[in-house]
Design a protein around this motif. Structure first.
Motif, PDB file in Angstrom:
ATOM      1  N   UNK A 167      33.920  35.253  23.419  1.00 25.18           N
ATOM      2  CA  UNK A 167      33.660  34.076  24.040  1.00 25.18           C
ATOM      3  C   UNK A 167      32.750  34.569  25.262  1.00 25.18           C
ATOM      4  N   UNK A 168      31.830  33.928  25.553  1.00 24.08           N
ATOM      5  CA  UNK A 168      31.226  34.175  27.019  1.00 24.08           C
ATOM      6  C   UNK A 168      30.253  32.632  27.298  1.00 24.08           C
ATOM      7  N   UNK A 169      30.692  32.079  28.325  1.00 23.36           N
ATOM      8  CA  UNK A 169      30.388  30.633  28.410  1.00 23.36           C
ATOM      9  C   UNK A 169      30.528  30.634  29.973  1.00 23.36           C
ATOM     10  N   UNK A 170      29.445  29.509  30.501  1.00 24.25           N
ATOM     11  CA  UNK A 170      29.246  28.962  31.763  1.00 24.25           C
ATOM     12  C   UNK A 170      29.826  27.477  31.753  1.00 24.25           C
ATOM     13  N   UNK A 171      30.777  27.130  32.350  1.00 18.42           N
ATOM     14  CA  UNK A 171      31.323  25.738  31.955  1.00 18.42           C
ATOM     15  C   UNK A 171      31.941  25.140  33.313  1.00 18.42           C
ATOM     16  N   UNK A 172      31.644  23.696  33.389  1.00 12.65           N
ATOM     17  CA  UNK A 172      32.613  22.975  34.223  1.00 12.65           C
ATOM     18  C   UNK A 172      34.051  22.466  33.735  1.00 12.65           C
ATOM     19  N   UNK A 173      35.059  23.061  34.154  1.00 12.34           N
ATOM     20  CA  UNK A 173      36.135  22.818  33.557  1.00 12.34           C
ATOM     21  C   UNK A 173      37.458  23.368  34.266  1.00 12.34           C
ATOM     22  N   UNK A 174      38.675  23.078  34.034  1.00 17.68           N
ATOM     23  CA  UNK A 174      39.715  23.819  34.582  1.00 17.68           C
ATOM     24  C   UNK A 174      40.599  24.254  33.331  1.00 17.68           C
ATOM     25  N   UNK A 175      40.220  24.167  31.998  1.00 18.18           N
ATOM     26  CA  UNK A 175      40.984  24.654  31.056  1.00 18.18           C
ATOM     27  C   UNK A 175      39.998  24.917  29.638  1.00 18.18           C
ATOM     28  N   UNK A 176      40.269  26.260  29.161  1.00 14.23           N
ATOM     29  CA  UNK A 176      39.336  26.543  28.204  1.00 14.23           C
ATOM     30  C   UNK A 176      40.095  27.077  26.823  1.00 14.23           C
ATOM     31  N   UNK A 177      40.208  26.442  25.712  1.00 16.25           N
ATOM     32  CA  UNK A 177      40.934  27.046  24.514  1.00 16.25           C
ATOM     33  C   UNK A 177      40.013  28.109  23.953  1.00 16.25           C
TER      34      UNK A 177
ATOM     35  N   UNK B 258      33.700  32.526  39.993  1.00 14.63           N
ATOM     36  CA  UNK B 258      33.088  31.173  40.439  1.00 14.63           C
ATOM     37  C   UNK B 258      32.841  31.459  41.934  1.00 14.63           C
ATOM     38  N   UNK B 259      32.503  30.260  42.492  1.00  9.20           N
ATOM     39  CA  UNK B 259      31.835  30.654  43.868  1.00  9.20           C
ATOM     40  C   UNK B 259      33.139  30.294  44.744  1.00  9.20           C
ATOM     41  N   UNK B 260      34.358  29.923  44.656  1.00  8.59           N
ATOM     42  CA  UNK B 260      35.190  29.659  45.599  1.00  8.59           C
ATOM     43  C   UNK B 260      36.524  30.263  44.984  1.00  8.59           C
ATOM     44  N   UNK B 261      37.610  30.368  45.504  1.00  8.34           N
ATOM     45  CA  UNK B 261      39.005  30.668  45.452  1.00  8.34           C
ATOM     46  C   UNK B 261      39.569  29.895  44.477  1.00  8.34           C
ATOM     47  N   UNK B 262      40.274  30.622  43.426  1.00  8.65           N
ATOM     48  CA  UNK B 262      41.029  29.819  42.276  1.00  8.65           C
ATOM     49  C   UNK B 262      42.333  30.771  41.890  1.00  8.65           C
ATOM     50  N   UNK B 263      42.964  30.049  41.122  1.00  7.85           N
ATOM     51  CA  UNK B 263      44.181  30.806  40.435  1.00  7.85           C
ATOM     52  C   UNK B 263      43.918  30.771  38.864  1.00  7.85           C
ATOM     53  N   UNK B 264      44.765  31.682  38.307  1.00  7.29           N
ATOM     54  CA  UNK B 264      44.189  31.904  36.689  1.00  7.29           C
ATOM     55  C   UNK B 264      45.646  32.276  36.159  1.00  7.29           C
ATOM     56  N   UNK B 265      45.748  31.330  35.009  1.00  5.83           N
ATOM     57  CA  UNK B 265      47.026  31.892  33.953  1.00  5.83           C
ATOM     58  C   UNK B 265      46.452  31.496  32.609  1.00  5.83           C
ATOM     59  N   UNK B 266      46.966  32.233  31.748  1.00  6.89           N
ATOM     60  CA  UNK B 266      46.850  32.424  30.208  1.00  6.89           C
ATOM     61  C   UNK B 266      48.060  31.756  29.504  1.00  6.89           C
TER      62      UNK B 266
ATOM     63  N   UNK C  98      40.184  39.111  43.025  1.00  5.10           N
ATOM     64  CA  UNK C  98      39.798  38.751  44.389  1.00  5.10           C
ATOM     65  C   UNK C  98      39.600  37.142  44.370  1.00  5.10           C
ATOM     66  N   UNK C  99      39.336  36.742  45.439  1.00  2.00           N
ATOM     67  CA  UNK C  99      39.368  35.060  45.579  1.00  2.00           C
ATOM     68  C   UNK C  99      38.622  34.585  44.664  1.00  2.00           C
ATOM     69  N   UNK C 100      37.328  34.931  44.185  1.00  2.00           N
ATOM     70  CA  UNK C 100      36.406  34.272  43.265  1.00  2.00           C
ATOM     71  C   UNK C 100      36.094  34.975  42.039  1.00  2.00           C
ATOM     72  N   UNK C 101      36.695  36.222  41.700  1.00  2.00           N
ATOM     73  CA  UNK C 101      36.494  37.044  40.635  1.00  2.00           C
ATOM     74  C   UNK C 101      37.945  37.391  40.177  1.00  2.00           C
ATOM     75  N   UNK C 102      38.150  37.390  38.907  1.00  2.00           N
ATOM     76  CA  UNK C 102      39.523  37.965  38.456  1.00  2.00           C
ATOM     77  C   UNK C 102      39.443  38.407  37.079  1.00  2.00           C
ATOM     78  N   UNK C 103      39.960  39.480  36.680  1.00  2.00           N
ATOM     79  CA  UNK C 103      40.074  40.056  35.304  1.00  2.00           C
ATOM     80  C   UNK C 103      41.520  40.266  35.078  1.00  2.00           C
TER      81      UNK C 103
ATOM     82  N   UNK D  24      35.821  23.054  38.452  1.00  2.00           N
ATOM     83  CA  UNK D  24      34.464  23.668  38.999  1.00  2.00           C
ATOM     84  C   UNK D  24      33.904  24.541  38.004  1.00  2.00           C
ATOM     85  N   UNK D  25      32.820  24.841  38.278  1.00  2.00           N
ATOM     86  CA  UNK D  25      31.891  25.607  37.268  1.00  2.00           C
ATOM     87  C   UNK D  25      32.324  27.147  37.381  1.00  2.00           C
ATOM     88  N   UNK D  26      32.893  27.626  36.216  1.00  3.56           N
ATOM     89  CA  UNK D  26      33.217  28.996  35.807  1.00  3.56           C
ATOM     90  C   UNK D  26      32.326  29.854  35.058  1.00  3.56           C
TER      91      UNK D  26
END
Length: 960
Positions: free
Chosen positions: A502-512, A528-536, A552-557, A576-578
């Motif tokens: 999958x590869x997408x640019x999306x305004x959301x906070x959750x992606x199945x 994204x452009x600002x800080x965020x947290x990520x969980x799977x 980093x604040x705005x980039x996570x892998x 926000x847009x991710x």
């Protein structure tokens, strides 16, 4: 009825009963096409090579362990060889290029009988094949570049097309041959004699109960090669007594001799010898294999194992660093040297490791040289030895460095660019984009600064962002002090079986997203452009156990080992847009081709597709097809959103792989292709191809019927059609160039075309005498402010001597013939007591003469030839043939080294001597006939005498 069929053929235009691939409508699923035969032959050849060359430190393979795999596909072959999940995508790319060259013969030489062995042009066909094959070898004998490999693959495809047609269009199979014709691939082997023009080769076919021709046993010649006649601009008629090609699209199939002999399909409507289709295809597959690994004459023996690997992209991918070495890059280089090398060493001994490591430095105005190694320590030392300096003006020669990197790396490589400046040589951006498009390599730009080059017209995206988008990655902008925090991206590139989920640019906070059991591991990248947290979260609702790669604040892998398939979720802490990318490691993948109709066939497009046009989209699924189902083809925009979903019916081709063929209209300017389906366990899955397809409003076409072969010391003129496919008037800049600078002129350099308008671009090429190269790819481009397209044409350079065909057969002279076999001497009781003999001599102007008996005579006969006599290149040979009077007939075949043949035919058979059981009856009947004739003659004489006496008695006289 015949007239109606001819009218139908005329309305169809030029068509043929042979199909280059399964995408062309009408071909049976179990028929073997050019594409099937080529791929199967290549797989057998590469499997043979792999059996002989196991990986270092592994066990030897048993004979046939890889060659006899069932099914034998690129995926199963790589699995069996590497004993792990290693993607064959680079190998498949090489196969596809060869098949494209094969298909191009149908596009550009379809009307030339000699490229298809039609019209008994067997000697010319053999010459075409051997000349094309020799150009492959000579083109790879010197310094090997990406372009020379592409030329070699295209030429190989053309050569294989000619080679394979020999088995479907000649009578080699009908002659009872069970092995390939070795003279084709090895000219030192004596040629098989070809039927001379005066010898009838076929008789009429009968008509079966279904109304089709039954052509079983319709070939008359038993010891001579022949082929069917099919009318074209160079072969106007079918001569009397000669075989036809046959089938629905042969307009001479009703002319005597009716029917034909082609074995191109298993359909009796299309192929009169349909029952021999699979045998002919099997021989063509074995001949294709021998082309590559034939002992003493194959590509492997002539070029060596290293070049063989490179030819088939068996070496894996390159990990390439392109580094700006101007003064401001010192700290960046230090971080690359430490963090990146540690990650590389971590995977150095795994199958995920690259084939080699490449370093390309650049500054201004210098760029290069290229450093290549397979040793990580040497690569680390080469980076450490870089010296920085200069860079007074900001833009640097980044495009030149990338161009050098792309041409030096293996196809589908991973290229990491490090710079803090724009590209001074931005004029090369289009050339670099074309290289990315053709090599399918991915570029990862790391920008610790940026300054726009002067005079640039780029507005929304810089040149690095454009390159990253086209190659399916993203440009990463980061502060110099934080570069080491994002270098973990490099670890994602170290993957032996990469797939995109999958590869997408999306305004959301959750992606199945879907995770299937074929995935070994996945990586999730979120920016994204600002800080965020990520969980799977897994399908069960539990949180996944992740390994952090970049944080980093705005980039996570994060990286995850897959243990539970199903519908997973990636969750961020705010809307926000991710930009989200989900990649994996799996052998379940697919390749695709965009195709269009040419001369009744469906063949791959050249250049980019045009916007709004209708195409055929062909998808081949890689991995195990057992129990798998493809349900949809997805067309996605460049943000990864599904623009259209096409429900499909899948089919299994002759090799057992899943194939999907659908009609599509491409309306998007940028799009990606995806597939959706279910695994054999019923788990839903999706895959997306990372290639970003760009549609254009201009098209370049190479019209068929033109030559693309250039004679040494000569010139070649070709024209390319430029078509404005847009909706408004546009001005196009036109350009032409080729690898070896054979181009001497082209015109015009620009043109203004209204919507739908066309014009011809003319180009002239010249090859010096005694050229050291064999082929050059000419690239034509048309560019407007909003559109650009290109066309590649392979220009083949050959010596003039290769175009001269020896088609003169040997000559003969009868010196003495003693034929006493007459009347009763041919009867079985008498014939063995008597003998006849023939003394003759034969000669040829250009080679030695080979003499053989062509008749199938069961009883012993004797042919004795003396040693050639005479000086020079054309000595004559004296022969004596002897046989009993039981067989007072013979065909003596005299041929030269090229297969040109002459036939000395003697036939003194009498009607009385047809078979032994009827001899007595025939003698009695003959005697009775003689008595009857004598009695009748006596009666006639008596009546004549009686009438004359009567006239005399009446006084009647006749005066003459």
């Amino acid at each position: 009825m015949q007239l109606l069929l001819l009218l139908f053929l005329h309305l169809l235009g030029w068509a043929s009963s042979f199909y280059p691939n399964h995408e062309s409508k009408g071909v049976g699923l179990q028929d073997l096409t050019d594409a099937d035969i080529t791929e199967m032959g290549i797989l057998k050849a590469v499997a043979t090579f792999m059996e002989r060359n196991p990986r270092p430190g592994t066990l030897e393979f048993r004979a046939g362990e890889l060659v006899d795999l069932s099914p034998l596909t690129p995926t199963t072959l790589f699995q069996a060889y590497f004993k792990a999940d290693v993607s064959p995508s680079r190998f498949i790319k090489a196969i596809q290029q060869i098949i494209v060259g094969n298909n191009e013969v149908e596009m550009y030489q379809q009307d030339d009988s000699s490229y298809h062995f039609n019209c008994e042009e067997i000697s010319k066909g053999i010459l075409h094949f051997q000349t094309t094959r020799d150009s492959v070898f000579s083109g790879l004998s010197g310094s090997v570049s990406m372009s020379s490999l592409e030329s070699a693959r295209l030429n190989t495809g053309r050569a294989l097309h000619i080679l394979q047609k020999f088995y479907s269009n000649t009578n080699w199979v009908e002659l009872g041959q069970n092995t390939p014709y070795h003279h084709l691939v090895n000219s030192s082997v004596l040629a098989y004699p070809v039927a001379p023009p005066t010898i009838p080769t076929c008789k009429d076919c009968s008509v079966d109960n279904s109304g089709f021709f039954d052509c079983t046993g319709n070939i008359l010649v038993k010891n001579l090669l022949t082929s069917g006649y099919k009318t074209s601009t160079k072969c106007r008629t079918k001569p009397k007594g000669k075989c036809g090609h046959g089938g629905l699209y042969d307009e001479t199939q009703f002319d005597p001799p009716t029917g034909g002999i082609n074995k191109e399909t298993s359909n009796p409507k299309l192929s009169p010898h349909h029952y021999l289709h699979h045998k002919a295809a099997g021989l063509a597959i074995n001949a294709t294999k021998e082309y590559f690994v034939g002992q003493g004459f194959g590509l492997l023996d002539l070029l060596g194992p290293d070049l063989f690997r490179k030819f088939f992209n068996l070496e894996g991918y390159s990990l390439t660093f392109v580094i700006d070495v101007t003064g401001s890059m010192g700290d960046d280089i230090a971080q690359v040297k430490t963090t990146s090398i540690d990650l590389i060493k971590k995977h150095a001994n795994s199958l995920d490791a690259p084939y080699n490591y490449i370093l390309v430095p650049f500054s201004d105005p210098e760029y290069g040289p290229v450093f290549k190694t397979q040793n990580v320590s040497q690569f680390q030392n080469s980076i450490a030895s870089l010296t920085v300096g200069g860079g007074d003006d900001c833009p640097e020669m980044a495009m030149s460095g990338l161009q050098l990197a792309l041409t030096s790396s293996e196809p589908r490589s991973k290229i990491f660019l490090f710079t803090d400046a724009g590209a001074k040589d931005i004029s090369k951006l289009d050339d670099v984009l074309l290289l990315v498009e053709s090599t399918k390599s991915q570029i990862y730009p790391f920008l610790t600064g940026y300054c726009a080059p002067s005079g640039t017209t780029l507005t929304t995206k810089n040149e690095y962002e454009i390159l990253a988008e086209l190659s399916g990655t993203a440009a990463i902008s980061v502060e110099k002090s934080n570069l080491n925090t994002v270098l973990g991206v490099l670890e994602l590139a170290l993957n032996s079986a990469p797939v995109l989920i999958l590869h997408t640019v999306l305004l959301t906070d959750r992606l199945p997203f879907l995770v299937d059991e074929n995935l070994k591991e996945i990586s999730i990248s979120v920016r994204t452009s600002t800080s965020f947290t990520l969980n799977v979260f897994l399908a069960s609702g539990l949180e996944a156990n992740t390994t952090t790669v970049v944080n980093t604040e705005n980039f996570k892998i994060v990286n995850i080992i897959v243990e539970e398939p199903g519908s997973w979720h990636v969750v961020m802490n705010k809307i926000q847009t991710y930009t989200i990318g989900i990649d994996g490691k799996s052998l379940l993948d697919f390749s695709y081709q965009i195709m269009e109709e040419h001369n009744g066939y469906v063949l791959p497009i050249q250049g980019r597709p045009t916007k709004g046009s209708n195409y055929t989209l062909s998808v081949d699924v890689q991995g195990s097809a057992s129990g798998m189902m493809i349900t949809k083809i997805l067309l996605l925009n460049k943000n990864g959103e599904v623009d259209s979903s096409i429900n499909v019916d899948q089919m299994t081709d002759s090799s057992g792989r899943l194939k999907v063929v659908v009609s599509v209209q491409l309306q998007l300017t940028f799009l990606m292709i995806g597939i959706a389906g279910k695994t054999k366990n019923g788990t839903e899955f999706e895959r997306v191809n990372s290639d970003l397809i760009q549609t254009e409003d201009v098209q370049l076409i190479f019209p068929p019927g033109q030559k693309s072969t250039l004679i040494e010391g000569g010139t070649l003129n070709i024209s390319v059609l430029v078509v404005n496919k847009g909706k408004q008037i546009s001005q196009f800049k036109l350009q032409a160039k080729d690898e070896f600078s054979l181009l001497t002129e082209f015109h015009p350099s620009s043109v203004t075309l209204d919507a739908g308008e066309t014009m011809n671009l003319s180009a002239t090429f010249h090859a010096p005498a005694n050229s050291n190269y064999s082929s050059s790819i000419a690239t034509f481009t048309a560019r407007s402010e909003s559109a650009k397209n290109y066309l590649n044409i392979l220009i083949r350079v050959v010596p003039e001597s290769t175009l001269v065909t020896d088609d003169t057969p040997p000559q003969y002279e009868i010196e003495n013939m003693n034929m006493p076999c007459k009347d009763t001497w041919q009867l079985m009781d008498e014939c063995k007591k008597h003998q006849w003999d023939l003394i003759f001599r034969a000669w040829d102007e250009s080679s030695q003469v080979y003499v053989s008996v062509g008749s199938e005579i069961p009883e012993a006969q004797e042919l004795v030839c003396k040693e050639p006599v005479g000086a020079g290149s054309n000595p004559w040979v004296s022969c004596q043939y002897s046989s009993s009077c039981c067989y007072p007939y013979v065909d003596i075949i005299m041929q030269d080294k090229a297969g040109n043949a002459n036939v000395l035919r003697v036939d003194n058979r009498q009607p009385m001597a047809e078979n032994q059981n009827s001899n007595t009856v025939k003698v009695v009947v003959s005697c009775a006939t003689v008595v009857f004739v004598v009695c009748l003659s006596s009666l006639v004489c008596f009546l004549i005498f009686w009438r004359r006496r009567r006239r005399q008695s009446r006084g009647i006289y006749r005066i003459d």
